[in-house]
Scaffold this active site. Structure first.
Site, PDB file in Angstrom:
ATOM      1  N   THR A 131     -69.737  39.031 -24.965  1.00 28.14           N
ATOM      2  CA  THR A 131     -69.451  39.518 -26.316  1.00 28.14           C
ATOM      3  C   THR A 131     -68.249  40.451 -26.233  1.00 28.14           C
ATOM      4  O   THR A 131     -67.766  40.781 -25.147  1.00 28.14           O
ATOM      5  CB  THR A 131     -70.651  40.295 -26.905  1.00 28.14           C
ATOM      6  OG1 THR A 131     -70.787  41.527 -26.195  1.00 28.14           O
ATOM      7  CG2 THR A 131     -71.939  39.495 -26.803  1.00 28.14           C
ATOM      8  N   ASP A 132     -67.772  40.897 -27.399  1.00 25.76           N
ATOM      9  CA  ASP A 132     -66.656  41.849 -27.403  1.00 25.76           C
ATOM     10  C   ASP A 132     -67.033  43.148 -26.699  1.00 25.76           C
ATOM     11  O   ASP A 132     -66.195  43.792 -26.062  1.00 25.76           O
ATOM     12  CB  ASP A 132     -66.221  42.148 -28.839  1.00 25.76           C
ATOM     13  CG  ASP A 132     -65.538  40.949 -29.486  1.00 25.76           C
ATOM     14  OD1 ASP A 132     -65.076  40.065 -28.737  1.00 25.76           O
ATOM     15  OD2 ASP A 132     -65.488  40.897 -30.729  1.00 25.76           O
ATOM     16  N   CYS A 133     -68.315  43.547 -26.823  1.00 25.00           N
ATOM     17  CA  CYS A 133     -68.765  44.783 -26.168  1.00 25.00           C
ATOM     18  C   CYS A 133     -69.003  44.578 -24.677  1.00 25.00           C
ATOM     19  O   CYS A 133     -68.816  45.499 -23.878  1.00 25.00           O
ATOM     20  CB  CYS A 133     -70.069  45.271 -26.795  1.00 25.00           C
ATOM     21  SG  CYS A 133     -69.958  45.695 -28.536  1.00 25.00           S
ATOM     22  N   TYR A 134     -69.421  43.360 -24.336  1.00 25.61           N
ATOM     23  CA  TYR A 134     -69.805  43.059 -22.956  1.00 25.61           C
ATOM     24  C   TYR A 134     -69.067  41.800 -22.495  1.00 25.61           C
ATOM     25  O   TYR A 134     -69.605  40.691 -22.543  1.00 25.61           O
ATOM     26  CB  TYR A 134     -71.324  42.864 -22.870  1.00 25.61           C
ATOM     27  CG  TYR A 134     -72.112  44.086 -23.291  1.00 25.61           C
ATOM     28  CD1 TYR A 134     -72.280  45.151 -22.429  1.00 25.61           C
ATOM     29  CD2 TYR A 134     -72.671  44.169 -24.578  1.00 25.61           C
ATOM     30  CE1 TYR A 134     -72.999  46.277 -22.806  1.00 25.61           C
ATOM     31  CE2 TYR A 134     -73.393  45.284 -24.966  1.00 25.61           C
ATOM     32  CZ  TYR A 134     -73.552  46.337 -24.075  1.00 25.61           C
ATOM     33  OH  TYR A 134     -74.250  47.448 -24.458  1.00 25.61           O
TER      34      TYR A 134
END
Length: 389
Positions: A131-134
């Site tokens: 994901t964008d965060c991970y």
């Protein structure tokens, strides 16, 4: 006669009189309930037995770049990763994931937990949801208990208040959670420490509750709630002890403080992995009634003899047998003498109670007031209904 606060004051001054359950029973036989109640402040109980409904919560710490783990293996054992990004739950009874063509490994989550407690390296292999965060997709590393943030046992069901005796009336060997049961009543196996077991000395859970401080795996732990399959409404003898599996407890404790002497992975052939765990519970001597309950002996405790050859949830029994008979090594079933062995380690159960006694006498372990009682009216619900979707 006394309060927990008063007992803790004596513990802090190293003046508390502490006996193990075994010692207390002998003293009551010599001096009587009233005299013992006046002299003794705490009785310690203990058990060391398989407790497969156990596991460890582990927080690995964030990687750089970070990963949101969605599949993970610790030394080849799958760990649950369906919550925080690097939070894991490793079940003690989860087996090593076998690859096609590989020889069966008699190893599981309990062994990995033991290795981490012992300070050994454990291999982590993880797959992430990008994901964008991970943004990281995979991760491999070796960890120890010193290189991870949290590592604590959180066990949904421990220290059964009584259990069963397993036998096999059939014609073939059975491999069970009690170990091998030989055909035609070739042997019997039990898995409770009897008169020194924690909850048989507090049959109505008047002393043990949520927040009770305990000995867990060689470290300090706590009772968090009732355990799964908690069944306090089990039939009971006049001395209030149950005639079969009854109360259970959910326990928690910091595994970084534990000792692998008291936390050991084990494996049952053709059944799977589990965890041998030492648990000790201190019982404050608040009044004479506590002494009466703790004075119970093996001859006054019974367990049902269950025939595992019948593949049903409710299996037939051969009646009840006392723990005194079980510990003699021989019982009689329908006129036939049958050899008996304990799955619980009676020697190490006594050692757990002894070690907890030493902690208290040294002023290193205070008692706690429960913040809430364990439910005593819980029914046991089987899956007798199936709904088609």
């Amino acid at each position: 006669m006394r309060t927990i606060a008063e007992i803790n004051d004596k513990i802090n001054r190293k003046k508390a009189v502490v006996l193990t359950a075994q010692e207390l029973k002998a003293k009551v036989a010599e001096e009587g309930v009233t005299a013992v109640a006046k002299q003794v402040d705490v009785v310690t109980t203990g058990t060391f037995e398989p407790m497969e409904s156990s596991g460890a919560v582990i927080n690995l710490g964030h990687t750089d770049p970070p990963i949101k783990i969605r599949r993970c293996w610790l030394d080849g054992v799958p760990a649950y990763s369906g919550f925080g990004a690097v939070d894991l739950y490793l079940g003690a009874s989860c087996p090593v994931e076998q690859k096609e063509g590989e020889e069966l490994k008699e190893r599981g989550g309990g062994h990995v937990i033991e290795d981490l407690i012992a300070g050994k390296l454990v291999q982590v292999r993880a797959q992430g949801q990008v994901t964008d965060c991970y943004p990281r997709g995979t991760f491999e590393a070796a960890i120890t208990r010193e290189t991870i943030n949290q590592f604590y046992l959180f066990n949904p069901r421990n220290i059964y208040q009584n259990f069963i005796v397993g036998v096999n009336g059939g014609e073939r060997m059975l491999h069970t959670y009690l170990g091998p049961l030989h055909p035609r009543l070739g042997n019997a196996v039990y898995s409770n420490a009897g008169a020194i077991s924690p909850l048989l000395n507090d049959p109505d859970l008047q002393l043990v509750g949520i927040g009770t401080r305990i000995f867990l795996g060689g470290g300090v732990g706590y009772v968090t709630w009732e355990g799964t399959q908690h069944f306090p409404l089990q039939k009971r003898l006049p001395n209030r002890t149950p005639v079969g599996p009854a109360a259970t407890l959910a326990l928690i404790g910091d595994a970084k403080q534990m000792d692998s002497r008291w936390v050991r992975g084990c494996y049952f052939k053709n059944y799977g992995p589990s965890l041998m765990l030492g648990v000790g519970v201190p019982l404050p001597i608040l009044n004479e009634e506590v002494v009466v309950r703790c004075a119970v002996e093996d001859k006054d405790l019974v367990a049902p003899i269950v025939d595992f050859s019948i593949p049903r949830r409710v299996r037939p029994t051969f009646g009840l047998v006392s723990y005194a008979q079980l510990k003699s090594g021989r019982i009689v079933i329908e006129g036939r003498t049958v050899r008996v062995a304990p799955l619980v380690s009676l020697y190490l159960s006594i050692q757990v109670a002894q070690e907890l006694k030493q902690w208290i006498e040294a002023g290193n372990f205070n008692l706690t007031e429960p913040v809430c009682q364990i439910p005593t009216e819980r029914t046991f619900l089987p899956q007798n209904r199936w709904t088609e979707f």
